[in-house]
Design an enzyme around this catalytic site. Structure first.
Site, PDB file in Angstrom:
ATOM      1  N   ALA A   1       0.862  -1.183   0.000  1.00 19.05           N
ATOM      2  CA  ALA A   1       0.000   0.000   0.000  1.00 19.05           C
ATOM      3  C   ALA A   1       0.894   1.228   0.000  1.00 19.05           C
ATOM      4  CB  ALA A   1      -0.910   0.016   1.230  1.00 19.05           C
TER       5      ALA A   1
ATOM      6  N   ALA B   1       0.557   5.447   0.198  1.00 14.86           N
ATOM      7  CA  ALA B   1      -0.303   6.612   0.389  1.00 14.86           C
ATOM      8  C   ALA B   1       0.526   7.886   0.286  1.00 14.86           C
ATOM      9  CB  ALA B   1      -1.000   6.516   1.745  1.00 14.86           C
ATOM     10  N   SER B   2      -0.096   9.035   0.629  1.00 16.51           N
ATOM     11  CA  SER B   2       0.562  10.318   0.430  1.00 16.51           C
ATOM     12  C   SER B   2       1.719  10.542   1.395  1.00 16.51           C
ATOM     13  CB  SER B   2      -0.454  11.456   0.599  1.00 16.51           C
ATOM     14  OG  SER B   2      -1.063  11.391   1.877  1.00 16.51           O
ATOM     15  N   ILE B   3       1.653   9.949   2.581  1.00 15.47           N
ATOM     16  CA  ILE B   3       2.677  10.187   3.595  1.00 15.47           C
ATOM     17  C   ILE B   3       3.636   9.009   3.741  1.00 15.47           C
ATOM     18  CG2 ILE B   3       2.980  10.374   6.117  1.00 15.47           C
ATOM     19  CD1 ILE B   3       0.709  12.346   6.162  1.00 15.47           C
ATOM     20  N   ALA B   4       3.136   7.799   3.605  1.00 14.42           N
ATOM     21  CA  ALA B   4       3.973   6.620   3.865  1.00 14.42           C
ATOM     22  C   ALA B   4       3.513   5.452   3.006  1.00 14.42           C
ATOM     23  CB  ALA B   4       3.892   6.252   5.344  1.00 14.42           C
ATOM     24  N   GLN B   5       4.289   4.374   3.025  1.00 16.79           N
ATOM     25  CA  GLN B   5       3.866   3.138   2.379  1.00 16.79           C
ATOM     26  C   GLN B   5       4.170   1.963   3.304  1.00 16.79           C
ATOM     27  OE1 GLN B   5       6.073   3.356  -1.313  1.00 16.79           O
ATOM     28  NE2 GLN B   5       7.648   1.939  -0.611  1.00 16.79           N
ATOM     29  N   VAL B   6       3.516   0.832   3.014  1.00 15.74           N
ATOM     30  CA  VAL B   6       3.595  -0.333   3.898  1.00 15.74           C
ATOM     31  C   VAL B   6       4.186  -1.520   3.146  1.00 15.74           C
ATOM     32  CG1 VAL B   6       2.271  -1.948   5.329  1.00 15.74           C
ATOM     33  CG2 VAL B   6       1.612   0.472   5.241  1.00 15.74           C
TER      34      VAL B   6
ATOM     35  N   LYS C   1       5.760   0.128   8.159  1.00 13.12           N
ATOM     36  CA  LYS C   1       5.318   1.396   7.567  1.00 13.12           C
ATOM     37  C   LYS C   1       6.497   2.355   7.530  1.00 13.12           C
ATOM     38  CE  LYS C   1       1.504   4.731   7.868  1.00 13.12           C
ATOM     39  NZ  LYS C   1       0.222   5.046   8.584  1.00 13.12           N
TER      40      LYS C   1
ATOM     41  N   ASP D   1     -10.779   6.996  11.405  1.00 15.43           N
ATOM     42  CA  ASP D   1     -10.648   6.762   9.963  1.00 15.43           C
ATOM     43  C   ASP D   1     -11.056   5.326   9.666  1.00 15.43           C
ATOM     44  OD1 ASP D   1     -10.110   7.591   7.396  1.00 15.43           O
ATOM     45  OD2 ASP D   1      -7.959   7.185   7.513  1.00 15.43           O
TER      46      ASP D   1
END
Length: 509
Positions: free
Chosen positions: A133, A135-140, A155, A290
């Site tokens: 995954a 995203a805008s701030i981090a990835q996993v 993460k 969220d």
């Protein structure tokens, strides 16, 4: 950093909004006056060659924000939680924002891990996958610990993301100050406070230690919740820019076909999602804010697994009690009591008429209770409630708006699992139980015990306080007893009662 040089960024932003066809919607949401509209659109139109085109298959505003980059995507997501600022329609549009960006390489991720942990990533992890995954701030990444063989989720923040966000946030502050200066009417929406709120949210998400702490606290609070799991934080391999959690294996809660194939009861899952959220909000005052389908899985055992703890909601104990009484009053259709609670809590100014407010609340509640079970929505109820309270001068309460937004999302998840889930049937036992435990006689006794404990901590100082008060009293005529002395007498009485209550409780244990 917040000077005029930010005009270049803002011109590019305006041009992108104009090209995507989103400028009008933004100006309408912020109720921009005519002269501000003319200035902004006149500045943006000639510079459309600077605009970023974006994905034409996406609605105008999400398209523009996605094209502008990570900070704008995150800003849109935060604004989706603030219908009090952008209006219900725009907030709904912003909820479709997909926080997905192209991933950075495994080599860069491992380099970040090595820098943060001071350890060779290949020595820590025997396996380290491509991003699962981004995203805008981090990835996993899915990984395996070399020492134990345990599967984990790692993460990692995007390289340079802090600096990129700082530049855009500075531009947001500059824009907010310009809006407040050019349009005095916009000040009621508090544009500078909105940016400060966003800045705080982003600052928290850019420190993964804070997210790890949220996950750890959430896990501790919910350890006894049946049918619910939170991945365990591995603190040894977590730092500011890297967080390691236990791997959550399960079926995505948004995939009904896969859930059915795995033999899960979607009706029970839908009710459980709602029940869990209400318990976390009321019982703990700390909830996953969220809680959409992308952040939950269903384990083979049927347990719901939550993950991604970047946005959490917190409600203090007093506010939880008020919120529970409001919900309980609506469930009982006791609109006068709901009105009284608002006045007692100071949410509605005392110069308003409580009976008129109760009639306005009846106009909110009765149409909803006339609906079929599959159309009843607590989120809609709270939305209508905020509209009414705004008319009666209620101040905006950010924590309740976040709660309302999350309630809408959770309801959506529940209805996607079971379209006929009855919100009130699920909510009533949770709210009733909380009312019984937090507002009844047992709660009063608990409050007295807490008061006694506070007084006990200050015990060594009490003789000195009493002596000083007695000296002051001896120098003051009885008819003019000073207010501190009156408070002291009251405090001693309350303390005595509280101490007695604590002794009674200890004797019964």
């Amino acid at each position: 950093m917040r000077g005029p040089h930010n005009l270049i960024r803002l011109i590019r932003t305006g041009a992108t909004l104009e090209r995507a066809g989103a400028m009008e919607a933004v100006l309408d949401a912020f109720e921009a006056p005519r002269h501000v509209r003319i200035v902004l659109r006149t500045l943006a139109w000639p510079f459309q060659w600077l605009a970023i085109k974006g994905d034409t298959d996406v609605p105008p505003l999400p398209r523009a924000l996605t094209a502008l980059g990570p900070a704008y995507i995150k800003f849109g997501q935060v604004l989706s939680t603030r219908p009090d600022v952008v209006g219900a329609d725009l907030a709904t549009q912003l909820r479709v924002l997909q926080d997905k960006l192209p991933p950075f390489s495994v080599a860069e991720a491992k380099a970040e891990v090595a820098r943060e942990l001071g350890l060779d990533a290949d020595a820590v992890f025997s396996e380290f996958s491509e991003p699962v995954a981004a995203a805008s701030i981090a990835q996993v990444h899915r990984a395996r610990l070399a020492s134990t063989g345990e599967e984990v989720a790692v993460k990692v923040l995007r390289p340079g993301i802090e600096r990129a966000f700082r530049k855009d946030v500075d531009a947001f502050y500059f824009a907010a100050n310009m809006i407040a200066a050019l349009s005095p009417a916009s000040r009621r929406l508090r544009p500078i406070e909105v940016i400060e709120h966003f800045d705080g949210v982003v600052t928290g998400e850019l420190d993964l230690r804070l997210e790890a702490a949220s996950a750890s606290e959430f896990a501790a609070n919910t350890a006894e919740d049946d049918g619910f799991q939170v991945p365990t934080v591995n603190w040894a391999y977590s730092a500011k820019r890297v967080m390691t959690l236990g791997w959550a294996e399960g079926t995505p809660i948004g995939d009904n076909t896969a859930l059915d194939a795995a033999g899960h009861d979607r009706q029970k899952l839908g009710a459980r999602v709602l029940e869990l959220f209400l318990n976390h909000a009321l019982r703990d005052g700390f909830f996953h804010a969220d809680m959409h389908q992308g952040n939950m899985k269903v384990a083979a055992s049927g347990d719901i697994i939550a993950y991604d703890f970047g946005i959490m909601g917190h409600i203090d104990e007093y506010t939880r009690r008020v919120y529970a009484e409001i919900l309980f009053g609506f469930i009982q259709r006791d609109y006068k009591r709901v009105a009284e609670v608002h006045f007692e809590a100071g949410y509605v100014p005392a110069d308003q008429d409580v009976d008129e407010f109760a009639r306005a609340l009846r106009a909110v509640g009765e149409p909803i209770f006339g609906m079929d079970a599959d159309h009843i929505s607590m989120g809609r109820l709270l939305n209508y409630l905020f509209e009414v309270t705004e008319r009666f001068g209620m101040e905006t309460r950010t924590e309740l708006i976040l709660l309302q937004r999350t309630m809408v999302v959770v309801e959506g998840v529940a209805r996607s699992l079971d379209s006929r889930v009855n919100i009130w049937d699920v909510a009533k036992p949770v709210v009733t139980s909380y009312i019984r435990d937090s507002i009844g006689p047992r709660a009063v006794l608990g409050d007295l015990v807490k008061t006694a404990k506070v007084l006990a901590r200050f015990g060594p100082r009490l003789p000195g306080i009493v002596e000083a008060a007695l000296i002051a009293q001896s120098e003051t005529p009885p008819a003019e007893m000073p207010r501190p002395w009156a408070w002291l007498i009251g405090g001693v009485l309350v303390g005595g009662l509280a101490t007695g209550a604590m002794m009674m409780v200890s004797m019964t244990l």
